[in-house]
Design a protein around this motif. Structure first.
Motif, PDB file in Angstrom:
ATOM      1  N   LEU A  60       9.713   9.581 -19.000  1.00  0.00           N
ATOM      2  CA  LEU A  60      10.815   8.556 -19.469  1.00  0.00           C
ATOM      3  C   LEU A  60      12.011   9.234 -19.224  1.00  0.00           C
ATOM      4  CD1 LEU A  60       9.732   7.040 -22.945  1.00  0.00           C
ATOM      5  CD2 LEU A  60       9.779   5.930 -20.569  1.00  0.00           C
ATOM      6  N   THR A  61      12.206  10.507 -19.206  1.00  0.00           N
ATOM      7  CA  THR A  61      13.539  11.288 -19.107  1.00  0.00           C
ATOM      8  C   THR A  61      13.647  11.416 -17.565  1.00  0.00           C
ATOM      9  OG1 THR A  61      13.296  12.745 -21.209  1.00  0.00           O
ATOM     10  CG2 THR A  61      14.784  13.524 -19.392  1.00  0.00           C
ATOM     11  N   GLU A  62      12.332  11.711 -16.849  1.00  0.00           N
ATOM     12  CA  GLU A  62      12.688  11.768 -15.320  1.00  0.00           C
ATOM     13  C   GLU A  62      13.183  10.794 -14.643  1.00  0.00           C
ATOM     14  OE1 GLU A  62      12.283  14.090 -11.700  1.00  0.00           O
ATOM     15  OE2 GLU A  62      12.116  14.833 -14.076  1.00  0.00           O
ATOM     16  N   HIS A  63      12.693   9.481 -15.261  1.00  0.00           N
ATOM     17  CA  HIS A  63      13.155   8.314 -14.238  1.00  0.00           C
ATOM     18  C   HIS A  63      14.181   7.279 -15.188  1.00  0.00           C
ATOM     19  CE1 HIS A  63      10.005   9.249 -11.583  1.00  0.00           C
ATOM     20  NE2 HIS A  63       9.119   9.521 -12.399  1.00  0.00           N
ATOM     21  N   GLU A  64      14.821   7.897 -16.001  1.00  0.00           N
ATOM     22  CA  GLU A  64      15.794   7.345 -16.920  1.00  0.00           C
ATOM     23  C   GLU A  64      16.734   6.329 -15.934  1.00  0.00           C
ATOM     24  OE1 GLU A  64      18.481   8.521 -20.855  1.00  0.00           O
ATOM     25  OE2 GLU A  64      17.736   9.988 -19.635  1.00  0.00           O
ATOM     26  N   ASP A  65      17.138   7.105 -15.016  1.00  0.00           N
ATOM     27  CA  ASP A  65      18.168   6.156 -14.162  1.00  0.00           C
ATOM     28  C   ASP A  65      17.632   4.811 -13.719  1.00  0.00           C
ATOM     29  OD1 ASP A  65      20.127   8.145 -14.509  1.00  0.00           O
ATOM     30  OD2 ASP A  65      19.904   9.156 -12.333  1.00  0.00           O
ATOM     31  N   ALA A  66      16.136   4.985 -13.419  1.00  0.00           N
ATOM     32  CA  ALA A  66      15.600   3.848 -12.894  1.00  0.00           C
ATOM     33  C   ALA A  66      15.162   2.798 -14.056  1.00  0.00           C
ATOM     34  CB  ALA A  66      14.421   4.301 -11.983  1.00  0.00           C
ATOM     35  N   ALA A 107       0.693  -1.267   0.128  1.00  0.00           N
ATOM     36  CA  ALA A 107       0.037  -0.039  -0.090  1.00  0.00           C
ATOM     37  C   ALA A 107       0.949   1.373  -0.128  1.00  0.00           C
ATOM     38  CB  ALA A 107      -0.969   0.092   1.107  1.00  0.00           C
ATOM     39  N   ASP A 108       2.055   1.140   0.566  1.00  0.00           N
ATOM     40  CA  ASP A 108       2.992   2.338   0.877  1.00  0.00           C
ATOM     41  C   ASP A 108       3.936   2.379  -0.349  1.00  0.00           C
ATOM     42  OD1 ASP A 108       1.510   3.386   2.986  1.00  0.00           O
ATOM     43  OD2 ASP A 108       2.603   1.967   4.178  1.00  0.00           O
ATOM     44  N   ALA A 109       4.070   1.532  -1.329  1.00  0.00           N
ATOM     45  CA  ALA A 109       5.244   1.419  -2.287  1.00  0.00           C
ATOM     46  C   ALA A 109       5.169   2.423  -3.186  1.00  0.00           C
ATOM     47  CB  ALA A 109       5.168   0.043  -3.050  1.00  0.00           C
ATOM     48  N   ASN A 110       6.214   3.127  -3.640  1.00  0.00           N
ATOM     49  CA  ASN A 110       6.632   4.037  -4.505  1.00  0.00           C
ATOM     50  C   ASN A 110       7.730   4.172  -4.980  1.00  0.00           C
ATOM     51  OD1 ASN A 110       6.271   6.655  -5.824  1.00  0.00           O
ATOM     52  ND2 ASN A 110       5.763   7.850  -3.954  1.00  0.00           N
ATOM     53  N   GLN A 111       8.150   3.223  -5.725  1.00  0.00           N
ATOM     54  CA  GLN A 111       9.686   2.865  -6.335  1.00  0.00           C
ATOM     55  C   GLN A 111      10.042   4.093  -7.100  1.00  0.00           C
ATOM     56  OE1 GLN A 111      10.383  -0.736  -8.456  1.00  0.00           O
ATOM     57  NE2 GLN A 111       8.567  -0.262  -9.684  1.00  0.00           N
ATOM     58  N   LEU A 112       9.242   4.723  -7.660  1.00  0.00           N
ATOM     59  CA  LEU A 112       9.757   5.881  -8.566  1.00  0.00           C
ATOM     60  C   LEU A 112       9.778   7.294  -7.719  1.00  0.00           C
ATOM     61  CD1 LEU A 112       7.986   5.094 -11.915  1.00  0.00           C
ATOM     62  CD2 LEU A 112      10.155   4.659 -11.262  1.00  0.00           C
ATOM     63  N   GLY A 113       9.273   7.337  -6.408  1.00  0.00           N
ATOM     64  CA  GLY A 113       9.231   8.713  -5.636  1.00  0.00           C
ATOM     65  C   GLY A 113       8.152   9.497  -6.293  1.00  0.00           C
ATOM     66  N   GLN A 114       7.231   9.111  -6.938  1.00  0.00           N
ATOM     67  CA  GLN A 114       6.086  10.249  -7.359  1.00  0.00           C
ATOM     68  C   GLN A 114       5.536  10.805  -6.396  1.00  0.00           C
ATOM     69  OE1 GLN A 114       6.491   9.970 -11.740  1.00  0.00           O
ATOM     70  NE2 GLN A 114       4.680   8.613 -11.278  1.00  0.00           N
ATOM     71  N   SER A 115       5.432  12.114  -6.262  1.00  0.00           N
ATOM     72  CA  SER A 115       4.657  12.873  -5.128  1.00  0.00           C
ATOM     73  C   SER A 115       3.741  13.731  -5.461  1.00  0.00           C
ATOM     74  CB  SER A 115       5.632  13.147  -4.378  1.00  0.00           C
ATOM     75  OG  SER A 115       6.430  14.307  -5.035  1.00  0.00           O
ATOM     76  N   ARG A 116       3.023  13.998  -6.569  1.00  0.00           N
ATOM     77  CA  ARG A 116       2.164  14.905  -6.910  1.00  0.00           C
ATOM     78  C   ARG A 116       0.737  14.703  -6.495  1.00  0.00           C
ATOM     79  NH1 ARG A 116       5.530  15.451 -11.341  1.00  0.00           N
ATOM     80  NH2 ARG A 116       6.450  17.635 -11.643  1.00  0.00           N
ATOM     81  N   ASP A 117       0.110  15.581  -6.053  1.00  0.00           N
ATOM     82  CA  ASP A 117      -1.307  15.415  -5.867  1.00  0.00           C
ATOM     83  C   ASP A 117      -1.796  15.056  -7.079  1.00  0.00           C
ATOM     84  OD1 ASP A 117      -1.007  15.330  -3.172  1.00  0.00           O
ATOM     85  OD2 ASP A 117      -1.475  17.852  -3.241  1.00  0.00           O
ATOM     86  N   LEU A 118      -3.316  14.503  -7.039  1.00  0.00           N
ATOM     87  CA  LEU A 118      -3.920  14.330  -8.539  1.00  0.00           C
ATOM     88  C   LEU A 118      -4.386  15.656  -8.665  1.00  0.00           C
ATOM     89  CD1 LEU A 118      -6.021  11.119  -7.709  1.00  0.00           C
ATOM     90  CD2 LEU A 118      -4.092  11.342  -9.306  1.00  0.00           C
ATOM     91  N   PRO A 119      -4.487  15.988  -9.927  1.00  0.00           N
ATOM     92  CA  PRO A 119      -4.919  17.381 -10.468  1.00  0.00           C
ATOM     93  C   PRO A 119      -6.579  17.483 -10.285  1.00  0.00           C
ATOM     94  CG  PRO A 119      -4.472  16.202 -12.498  1.00  0.00           C
ATOM     95  CD  PRO A 119      -3.908  15.323 -11.042  1.00  0.00           C
ATOM     96  N   PRO A 120      -7.247  18.676 -10.276  1.00  0.00           N
ATOM     97  CA  PRO A 120      -8.608  18.693  -9.970  1.00  0.00           C
ATOM     98  C   PRO A 120      -9.411  17.798 -11.109  1.00  0.00           C
ATOM     99  CG  PRO A 120      -7.423  21.076  -9.728  1.00  0.00           C
ATOM    100  CD  PRO A 120      -6.486  19.856 -10.287  1.00  0.00           C
ATOM    101  N   LEU A 121      -9.069  17.705 -12.255  1.00  0.00           N
ATOM    102  CA  LEU A 121      -9.736  17.085 -13.066  1.00  0.00           C
ATOM    103  C   LEU A 121     -10.128  15.787 -12.771  1.00  0.00           C
ATOM    104  CD1 LEU A 121      -8.102  14.730 -14.975  1.00  0.00           C
ATOM    105  CD2 LEU A 121      -6.882  16.565 -15.518  1.00  0.00           C
ATOM    106  N   TYR A 122      -9.630  15.059 -11.821  1.00  0.00           N
ATOM    107  CA  TYR A 122     -10.098  13.752 -11.333  1.00  0.00           C
ATOM    108  C   TYR A 122     -11.461  13.824 -10.691  1.00  0.00           C
ATOM    109  CZ  TYR A 122      -6.058  11.143 -13.109  1.00  0.00           C
ATOM    110  OH  TYR A 122      -5.070  10.472 -14.049  1.00  0.00           O
ATOM    111  N   TRP A 123     -11.701  15.030 -10.180  1.00  0.00           N
ATOM    112  CA  TRP A 123     -13.185  15.119  -9.701  1.00  0.00           C
ATOM    113  C   TRP A 123     -13.876  16.128 -10.519  1.00  0.00           C
ATOM    114  CZ3 TRP A 123      -8.523  14.846  -7.052  1.00  0.00           C
ATOM    115  CH2 TRP A 123      -8.434  14.059  -6.063  1.00  0.00           C
ATOM    116  N   ASP A 124     -13.610  16.510 -11.460  1.00  0.00           N
ATOM    117  CA  ASP A 124     -14.504  17.417 -12.514  1.00  0.00           C
ATOM    118  C   ASP A 124     -14.025  17.278 -14.012  1.00  0.00           C
ATOM    119  OD1 ASP A 124     -15.856  19.204 -13.513  1.00  0.00           O
ATOM    120  OD2 ASP A 124     -14.822  20.960 -12.638  1.00  0.00           O
ATOM    121  N   SER A 125     -14.814  16.590 -14.415  1.00  0.00           N
ATOM    122  CA  SER A 125     -14.687  16.182 -16.019  1.00  0.00           C
ATOM    123  C   SER A 125     -14.389  17.341 -16.670  1.00  0.00           C
ATOM    124  CB  SER A 125     -15.312  15.481 -16.603  1.00  0.00           C
ATOM    125  OG  SER A 125     -16.826  15.745 -16.524  1.00  0.00           O
TER     126      SER A 125
END
Length: 504
Positions: free
Chosen positions: A456-462, A318-336
């Motif tokens: 792909l560029t951001e996570h190229e090392d991984a 449940a807590d796994a995040n191997q790419l270290g991504q941390s942004r909140d979801l943008p508002p569009l996920y609640w408003d199409s």
């Protein structure tokens, strides 16, 4: 006396403690569950109405039913043991991690006793899966290997251990898009009685939710679920396979079964569903092997597989995040209305209206956008868990944190990241969209494209060393050598800013 305690996702008289015809049955409808997160109102209506309907059916058959409506499970158990001291409760082991221990603590604290029986709502037992893993060489988890093993164990679509038709899956036949004039068969209507409108009204007045409560059309009784299964087999199974990965702007369900919610609350069992589909295939000339095999794979393969991966990999999963991504979801996920992207806006609208989209929209649109955007797996997991009528922690978490977000390498070997090319190939969304699926930069370029190359560029090392990613990184090198990457990443930054400002 021993009483069966029936949870809201174990609503079966055919499996588990209720199959033993108990003299007394306990239901606890806990309003705190409804307030735990912003659930879709149709999810709450489904679970509570289905619980009430099953209780009515049991009472009609002379069973002593104790139905406690309380703020919490603890309050419901207080009332139960005040009236029935000394009873032993028996419950199927919940699929959710840690739930059995929490239920035992609640019962023990009130002087009662709880017996936890094996969960019979799956085909593969924990012991069988663990033995299969222990016998494997190499990777512990391989869905394809597990699926083949399950086919052999069950005998489904096999002869002497070999797959019917000579192949284990027919994915190559199941990637068609419907013709422009295609109309999928109409769905069945259900008569609901008093409980659906009562629960819907209570939810609207008492609970903070997200989504439309009025478009409810889900089975809430065993009879409804049997009708839903029969309707799928008769009207949609034949075309299920070819169109199972397709997305159609004017058709939210195409030929999908829409049985996941009934399966996940226990109104249907996996064995009866799969065997009914295979029987239909045997009896009819118009049901192709690729359709029935694709359906069997979803249930016998994937549903069983993720249940056990979840069981074994929690709580770390449940807590796994191997790419270290941390942004909140943008508002569009609640408003199409916060996006002009036809595919994303349509998928969000479908979740809002019905608490449902099919598996490709979940993975390749909703999860793909969040992955490329850089959203945390946990933020996306929470959104899925709250937004879908068929969502339970055991099934959402591996699908979202693992498959959708590549948060763990426990059972996924590559991120399911894709540019607009995939959506354009598998849908008709792009034809009506203001964004160009063939452009990567510029104001009219599809956001998926710049986000894809930026990811792909951001996570190229991984990711570059991943043997399944070599080709795409070769293409990234071409863009870098051509001097295009700076403009692409600038466009990706603009896309995120537009999404954050509800103007994408």
């Amino acid at each position: 006396m021993t009483a069966a305690w029936v949870l809201g996702d174990q609503l079966s008289r055919e499996r588990g403690p209720l199959a033993d015809d108990p003299d007394r049955v306990l239901f606890v409808e806990a309003s705190d569950f409804a307030r735990r997160r912003r659930y879709h109102p149709q999810k709450l209506t489904l679970v509570f109405a289905a619980m009430r309907n099953l209780a009515d059916d049991l009472r009609a058959d002379g069973v002593d039913v104790v139905y406690e409506r309380a703020d919490s499970f603890g309050d419901g158990l207080d009332a139960y043991f005040d009236a029935h001291p000394g009873d032993e409760l028996v419950v199927q082991r919940p699929a959710t991690h840690g739930a059995a221990d929490r239920l035992r603590e609640l019962v023990d604290a009130r002087g009662g006793s709880l017996r936890v029986a094996e969960n019979e709502q799956f085909l593969c037992s924990p012991a069988a899966f663990d033995e299969w893993v222990d016998d494997r060489d190499g990777d512990a988890y391989s869905h394809e290997a597990f699926y083949r093993w399950m086919r052999r164990e069950t005998g489904y679509l096999t002869t002497d251990g070999d797959p019917e038709g000579g192949a284990w899956n027919y994915d190559d036949q199941n990637r068609e898009t419907p013709p422009d004039d295609y109309e999928s068969p109409a769905l069945p209507d259900f008569e609901y009685g008093e409980h659906v409108p009562e629960v819907r009204e209570w939810v609207a007045e008492e609970v903070d939710t997200w989504g439309d409560s009025e478009g409810f059309g889900w089975p809430v009784t065993r009879e409804h679920a049997e009708r839903a299964l029969a309707d799928f087999l008769e009207n949609r199974l034949a075309d299920f396979g070819p169109y199972e990965d397709a997305m159609f702007a004017d058709d939210w369900h195409l030929d999908h079964s829409l049985l996941s919610a009934a399966l996940n609350v226990g109104l249907l069992g996996p064995r009866e569903v799969v065997e009914a589909a295979i029987s239909e295939y045997r009896e009819r000339d118009d049901v192709p092997l690729n359709s029935v095999e694709g359906f069997v794979r979803q249930i016998v393969g994937w549903r069983e597989f993720v249940r056990h991966v979840y069981r074994r990999e929690m709580p770390a999963l449940a807590d796994a995040n191997q790419l270290g991504q941390s942004r909140d979801l943008p508002p569009l996920y609640w408003d199409s209305d916060a996006t002009e992207m036809e595919c994303v806006g349509s998928a969000i609208e479908r979740v809002h209206d019905r608490g449902y989209t099919h598996h490709i929209e979940r993975l390749m649109v909703l999860s793909n956008f969040a992955l490329l955007y850089g959203a945390s797996p946990q933020a996306l997991n929470e959104w899925f868990y709250g937004g879908f009528v068929d969502a339970f922690h055991w099934v959402v978490t591996p699908n979202v944190v693992g498959m959708g977000s590549f948060g763990t390498a426990a059972f996924t070997t590559k991120p399911y990241a894709a540019s607009a090319n995939y959506v354009d190939r598998m849908s008709d969304f792009c034809a009506g969209c203001q964004y160009d699926p063939d452009s990567t930069t510029g104001a009219n370029a599809c956001p998926f494209n710049s986000l894809y190359w930026d990811f792909l560029t951001e996570h190229e090392d991984a990711l570059r060393a991943n043997h399944r990613m070599g080709l795409v990184y070769g293409h990234l090198d071409d863009k870098r050598d051509a001097g295009d990457l700076a403009a692409i990443r600038e466009r990706a930054d603009d896309v995120r800013s537009l999404a954050e400002s509800e103007d994408l």
